[in-house]
Each structure stands twice: as structure tokens, then as C-alpha cells.
Design an enzyme around this catalytic site. Structure first.
Site, mmCIF file in Angstrom:
data_model
loop_
_atom_site.group_PDB
_atom_site.id
_atom_site.type_symbol
_atom_site.label_atom_id
_atom_site.label_comp_id
_atom_site.label_asym_id
_atom_site.label_seq_id
_atom_site.Cartn_x
_atom_site.Cartn_y
_atom_site.Cartn_z
ATOM 1 N N GLN A 20 -58.766 21.457 65.270
ATOM 2 C CA GLN A 20 -57.721 22.166 66.001
ATOM 3 C C GLN A 20 -56.338 21.549 65.825
ATOM 4 O OE1 GLN A 20 -60.386 22.300 69.757
ATOM 5 N NE2 GLN A 20 -59.196 24.162 69.895
ATOM 6 N N ARG A 77 -59.327 11.499 74.304
ATOM 7 C CA ARG A 77 -60.547 12.044 73.715
ATOM 8 C C ARG A 77 -60.172 12.864 72.482
ATOM 9 N NH1 ARG A 77 -63.829 17.359 75.172
ATOM 10 N NH2 ARG A 77 -65.471 17.036 73.645
ATOM 11 N N HIS A 121 -67.378 18.273 67.147
ATOM 12 C CA HIS A 121 -66.607 19.334 67.807
ATOM 13 C C HIS A 121 -66.488 20.485 66.808
ATOM 14 C CE1 HIS A 121 -63.737 19.956 71.395
ATOM 15 N NE2 HIS A 121 -63.802 21.116 70.773
ATOM 16 N N ASN A 165 -69.973 18.405 71.487
ATOM 17 C CA ASN A 165 -69.114 19.165 72.388
ATOM 18 C C ASN A 165 -69.657 20.577 72.587
ATOM 19 O OD1 ASN A 165 -66.501 19.660 73.863
ATOM 20 N ND2 ASN A 165 -66.371 21.258 72.299
ATOM 21 N N GLU A 166 -69.803 20.982 73.831
ATOM 22 C CA GLU A 166 -70.169 22.350 74.195
ATOM 23 C C GLU A 166 -71.291 22.935 73.346
ATOM 24 O OE1 GLU A 166 -66.736 24.852 74.680
ATOM 25 O OE2 GLU A 166 -65.980 23.617 76.295
ATOM 26 N N ASN A 294 -67.128 20.371 80.722
ATOM 27 C CA ASN A 294 -65.944 21.157 80.383
ATOM 28 C C ASN A 294 -65.924 22.388 81.282
ATOM 29 O OD1 ASN A 294 -65.780 19.290 78.334
ATOM 30 N ND2 ASN A 294 -66.011 20.749 76.657
ATOM 31 N N TYR A 296 -63.435 25.673 82.716
ATOM 32 C CA TYR A 296 -62.190 26.441 82.640
ATOM 33 C C TYR A 296 -62.077 27.547 83.671
ATOM 34 C CZ TYR A 296 -61.120 24.132 78.279
ATOM 35 O OH TYR A 296 -60.826 23.167 77.354
ATOM 36 N N GLU A 353 -63.103 18.300 79.661
ATOM 37 C CA GLU A 353 -62.070 19.301 79.406
ATOM 38 C C GLU A 353 -61.837 20.113 80.669
ATOM 39 O OE1 GLU A 353 -62.685 21.988 76.079
ATOM 40 O OE2 GLU A 353 -63.379 20.345 74.809
ATOM 41 N N TRP A 399 -57.475 19.309 78.882
ATOM 42 C CA TRP A 399 -57.359 20.057 77.636
ATOM 43 C C TRP A 399 -56.125 20.933 77.725
ATOM 44 C CZ3 TRP A 399 -59.951 19.656 73.101
ATOM 45 C CH2 TRP A 399 -59.597 20.598 72.132
ATOM 46 N N GLU A 406 -56.644 27.588 68.402
ATOM 47 C CA GLU A 406 -57.594 27.944 69.464
ATOM 48 C C GLU A 406 -58.722 28.817 68.880
ATOM 49 O OE1 GLU A 406 -58.455 26.881 72.377
ATOM 50 O OE2 GLU A 406 -59.823 28.549 72.675
ATOM 51 N N TRP A 407 -59.443 28.299 67.914
ATOM 52 C CA TRP A 407 -60.634 28.915 67.358
ATOM 53 C C TRP A 407 -60.420 30.393 67.022
ATOM 54 C CZ3 TRP A 407 -62.920 24.836 65.766
ATOM 55 C CH2 TRP A 407 -62.944 23.679 66.530
HETATM 56 C C1 PNW Z 1 -63.572 24.989 74.464
HETATM 57 N N1 PNW Z 1 -65.659 31.097 75.314
HETATM 58 O O1 PNW Z 1 -63.801 26.154 73.730
HETATM 59 C C2 PNW Z 1 -63.482 23.919 73.396
HETATM 60 O O2 PNW Z 1 -64.196 22.752 73.628
HETATM 61 C C3 PNW Z 1 -62.072 23.636 72.979
HETATM 62 O O3 PNW Z 1 -62.087 23.213 71.653
HETATM 63 C C4 PNW Z 1 -61.210 24.854 73.228
HETATM 64 O O4 PNW Z 1 -59.946 24.757 72.674
HETATM 65 C C5 PNW Z 1 -61.169 25.053 74.729
HETATM 66 O O5 PNW Z 1 -62.466 25.156 75.281
HETATM 67 C C6 PNW Z 1 -60.373 26.262 75.192
HETATM 68 O O6 PNW Z 1 -60.994 27.448 74.772
HETATM 69 C C7 PNW Z 1 -64.248 27.351 74.211
HETATM 70 O O7 PNW Z 1 -65.220 32.118 74.713
HETATM 71 C C8 PNW Z 1 -63.902 28.469 73.484
HETATM 72 O O8 PNW Z 1 -66.545 31.191 76.235
HETATM 73 C C9 PNW Z 1 -64.372 29.713 73.844
HETATM 74 C C10 PNW Z 1 -65.199 29.825 74.954
HETATM 75 C C11 PNW Z 1 -65.557 28.708 75.696
HETATM 76 C C12 PNW Z 1 -65.079 27.467 75.305
#
Ligand code: PNW
Length: 447
Positions: A20, A77, A121, A165-166, A294, A296, A353, A399, A406-407
């Protein structure tokens, strides 16, 4: 005004991940990862973005370390890019890749910042995907070889490690829902990948004990929180099923040495099964030193027949949403932490995160991201409540340090407390950066 005061020994931090932020995708002997392949395939990432240059942290790490130092964090991290440090999948090191991380680690330590390394990651070497990726048990062996090489190279100076990670994202989101690399849509693939990620975690822990006896190791599962829409048993059960998929599926094997039966039954209805070989669960359930979480977002959810695997529907209306569309749900943070504490007992927890997407731009040299400050205040208040109710929280890692790739959303979504201009790579500290700086300094904030 209420003062929210944190325990003295709570560690404050910020997080990033290699693909990233680093860029330099073809420099320094780095090999392609599944994210290079995925992002260079049209239609996968918004605006056709990729991590070729990202934030150019590969070249600008010194500036980034200064930004961290000024921020006043205890820990940073970051993740190691597996295809940057390993020349092949048999254990040959890439000296340039090793040199990059060695310098980064040294600069952090010199500035009094403790590094926390994430080993995986999501940037799996493409060569491993070519033989089936995480669906193939061989990848677990390759991961262990890579992990051992990293413990050998950096175990003297780095004492805190995160294996995976995740794992939910790296398995189901990537191989069943299909929105992340490698972009498959196959439930059995999701289950196989999840199991191999957990096994890879266990194998790395096994190696770690002999190689870094004074270190601490854990992993960083993600979860959001679903609150039942009504008191009906149907709604309660629907939420339970969906949350088990994120929480118990990835934590029961680690802390109890078993997979949840309820979900196995649901998967079986779709002719999908977890394939456990002898000894796997013993490996996976080896004691770890901490759990990363993590978090959100969360929402209300209710039963809805034939909706997805679990007959559940999330209701996202009625909440403030961040710019990625996720509801702001701090109660869920508290509920999740106390729930996990109830399920698994006194495992030390790092929030690995937590943060928010808001796309503010630079105006007159400043970025006024009051919404992010509000999000952080609410979530740190929830964290504080969790600590007060006895959840053993050791640290909070925000984070993200800076806006980054952002993926699947590419550069269209900004999570940083530092703004990045993707043409000039200029970094601009946001108002949230200065707010968080006060938190790390004071160990309290005013609500
Ligand atoms: C996490 N979803 O990603 C990652 O660990 C990070 O690299 C990322 O930047 C951050 O959260 C914010 O998105 C996710 O769609 C990405 O459910 C997508 C999802 C969940 C986590």
C-alpha cells in the site's frame, strides 16, 4: 468536558502495509505479487490504479520515520513485502530487499520507535499463486521458510511480530467474494485458503519460539460488529452466524483448537468442507502472546431468507458513514472487544488497526479532517470503556499513518492522518495528525 485518560503503559502506534505504501514495485529485485497481477488486470481496481509507485515510501522512508517520530508514537506497525525479500520460493534471500528493511528498522529504533512487523499483509509472490497460492499446502511451507528467514535476519532487533493480517479478507473476501487478489469466487477455495493461512500462522509461531525466544508473536484478525435488528431469535441467530464467520472461524482454531460446528454445517449445505490433516489444529492452536484486532465498522442486521451464506442482511441506514460507505459504529468496537474477551479470556490485545476513510484534500497547506478526529474520539472512548471493563488492551495502532493504495478502491479512498499527493508524493500532516500527536503525548484527550 470529560477527560478520557488511558493507562500509563498503553502503547500508541500507527500502521501501514508494504504494497500500500512502498511503490518501487520493480526496483531492488522485488518480484511480482498477486496484487501486482490483480491490479494490472483491468476491471479489478477502481480507476485502474496499482501499487507500482504508491506513496514511494521505498525511497522516502526517512521522511516517514521523521513523521512518526514527531507524531510521538511508541510503535510502528509495517509489513514486509515477501516478494521483495525472497528471491525465490526455496529460501534464497534478496540482499537488496533485506537491506531496505534493515535500514528502516534501524532508523525506527534510533528514533525510539519500536517496530512491529507483519509478515503477511496480502502480497503473496505470484510464483506461489501460479502453483495454486494459499489453496496449495505447499504455500504454507514456503511461508514458514520465509518467516524463518525474517526471524533470523531481524529477530535480534524486532521483538513484536504479527504472522497474518486479516485472514478473513485474505481468504473469503479474496477467494469467495472475489473483490481482492486473486479474485476467485469459490467457497471451497475460501475455506482451504483460510485453513492454510491459519496453519501458516501456527507454523511461524512454532519456528519463532526457537528463534526469537524473547519476542512476542500474534496475528491480526478483523471483525465488525452486528447488532440484531429486533429481539427475535431469528435476528439474533442471523447476526451470530455472520459474526462467527469473522470471529470464531478464525479464533476458535487458534484459542480452542477446533472449528465452529455451526458454520461447518452451513458450509456442508453448499458442499464445502474444511480439510483438516492430522496435527493441523495442534499447530494452529499453539499459545500466542497477543491477539491483534482490526476494527472499522458495524451495523444492525436481521434475518433474511436466502440472502448469502448465512441468511442475514445488514441494515446500514441511519448511521453516519465514512467516505468508503462504512457506518460509524463505535458501540460495536466496545461490544466486539468485550465479546472476544468473554469468548477467549485474558489474551492480551493490541488494536492493530482502527481508523476512518475521509477524502479531505489540502487547502492552504492544511487538511481539516474534523470528521476523522470525531471518529477517533468516539472509538478511543469505546476502547477506554473496554479497558475499564477489564479487557486486557495493550496498545492502539491507528490505520493509517498516511493515505495509501486502498486495495480494490485504489487511491480513491484516503485513510491517512497524513495526506499524500500521488503526483509529487508530498506529505501533508492533517489536523487529525496533530490531534493524535497530543493523545500520544498526553495519554488523554478531552471529549
Ligand atoms: C483492512 N472489506 O482492509 C486492511 O488490513 C488494510 O490494509 C486496509 O487499508 C484497511 O483495512 C482499510 O480498508 C480491509 O471490504 C479492506 O470488508 C476491505 C474490507 C475489510 C478490510
Amino acid at each position: 468536558m470529560t477527560t478520557i485518560q488511558f493507562p500509563k503503559d498503553l502503547k500508541w502506534g500507527a500502521a501501514t502495509a508494504a504494497y500500500q505504501i512502498e511503490g518501487a514495485a520493480n526496483k531492488g529485485g522485488r518480484r511480482p505479487s498477486i496484487w501486482d497481477t490483480f491490479s494490472h488486470t483491468p476491471g479489478n481496481v477502481k480507476n485502474g490504479d496499482n501499487g507500482d509507485e504508491a506513496c514511494d515510501s521505498y525511497h522516502r522512508y526517512e521522511e516517514d520515520v521523521q513523521i512518526l517520530k514527531e507524531l510521538g508514537v511508541d510503535v510502528y506497525r509495517f509489513s514486509i513485502s515477501w516478494p521483495r525479500v525472497m528471491k525465490d520460493d526455496e529460501g534464497t534471500l534478496n540482499p537488496e530487499g533485506i537491506a531496505y528493511y534493515r535500514t528502516l528498522i534501524q532508523s525506527l529504533i534510533t528514533e525510539g520507535i519500536e517496530p512491529i512487523i507483519t509478515l503477511y499483509h496480502w502480497d503473496l509472490p505470484q510464483t506461489l499463486q501460479d502453483i495454486g497460492g494459499w489453496e496449495n499446502r505447499e504455500t504454507v511451507n514456503a511461508f514458514q521458510t520465509y518467516a524463518e528467514a525474517m526471524f533470523r535476519e531481524f529477530g535480534d532487533s524486532v521483538k513484536k511480530w504479527i504472522t497474518i493480517n486479516e485472514p478473513w479478507c485474505a481468504s473469503f473476501l479474496s477467494n469467495y467474494i472475489g473483490v481482492h487478489a486473486p479474485g476467485k469466487q469459490d467457497l471451497q477455495a475460501g475455506i482451504d485458503v483460510a485453513h492454510h493461512l491459519l496453519l501458516a500462522h501456527g507454523r511461524a509461531v512454532e519456528s519463532f519460539r526457537g528463534m526469537v525466544p524473547d519476542g512476542e508473536i500474534g496475528y491480526a484478525p478483523n471483525a465488525d460488529w452486528l447488532e440484531p435488528y429486533s429481539n427475535s431469535q431469528e435476528d439474533i441467530d442471523a447476526c451470530k452466524r455472520d459474526m462467527q464467520w469473522k470471529i470464531e472461524w478464525f479464533m476458535d482454531p487458534v484459542f480452542k483448537g477446533e472449528y465452529p460446528a455451526l458454520l461447518q454445517d452451513i458450509f456442508a449445505k453448499h458442499n464445502a468442507y474444511v480439510k483438516v490433516e492430522e496435527g493441523d489444529l495442534e499447530t494452529i492452536s499453539q499459545p500466542i502472546d497477543f491477539m491483534g484486532i482490526n476494527y472499522y465498522s458495524g451495523s444492525i442486521a436481521r434475518h433474511k431468507k436466502d440472502n448469502g451464506l448465512f441468511d442475514v442482511e445488514a441494515i446500514w441506514d441511519g448511521y453516519d458513514k465514512t467516505d468508503i460507505g462504512w457506518p460509524v459504529y463505535p458501540e460495536g468496537f466496545y461490544n466486539l472487544l468485550t465479546h472476544i474477551h468473554q469468548l477467549y479470556g485474558d489474551v492480551p490485545i493490541y488494536i492493530t488497526e482502527n481508523g476512518a476513510c475521509y477524502n479531505h484534500e489540502v487547502e492552504n497547506g492544511m487538511v481539516n479532517d474534523q470528521e476523522r478526529i470525531d471518529y477517533l474520539k468516539q472509538h478511543l472512548t469505546a476502547l477506554h470503556r473496554a479497558i475499564k471493563s477489564g479487557v486486557p488492551i495493550k496498545g492502539y495502532i491507528l490505520w493509517s499513518l498516511m493515505d495509501n493504495f486502498e486495495w480494490a478502491e485504489g487511491y480513491s479512498k484516503r485513510f491517512g492522518i497524513v495526506h499524500v499527493n500521488y503526483r509529487t508524493f508530498e506529505r501533508t500532516k492533517k489536523e487529525s495528525y496533530y490531534w493524535y500527536q497530543k493523545v500520544t503525548h498526553n495519554n488523554w484527550f478531552e471529549l
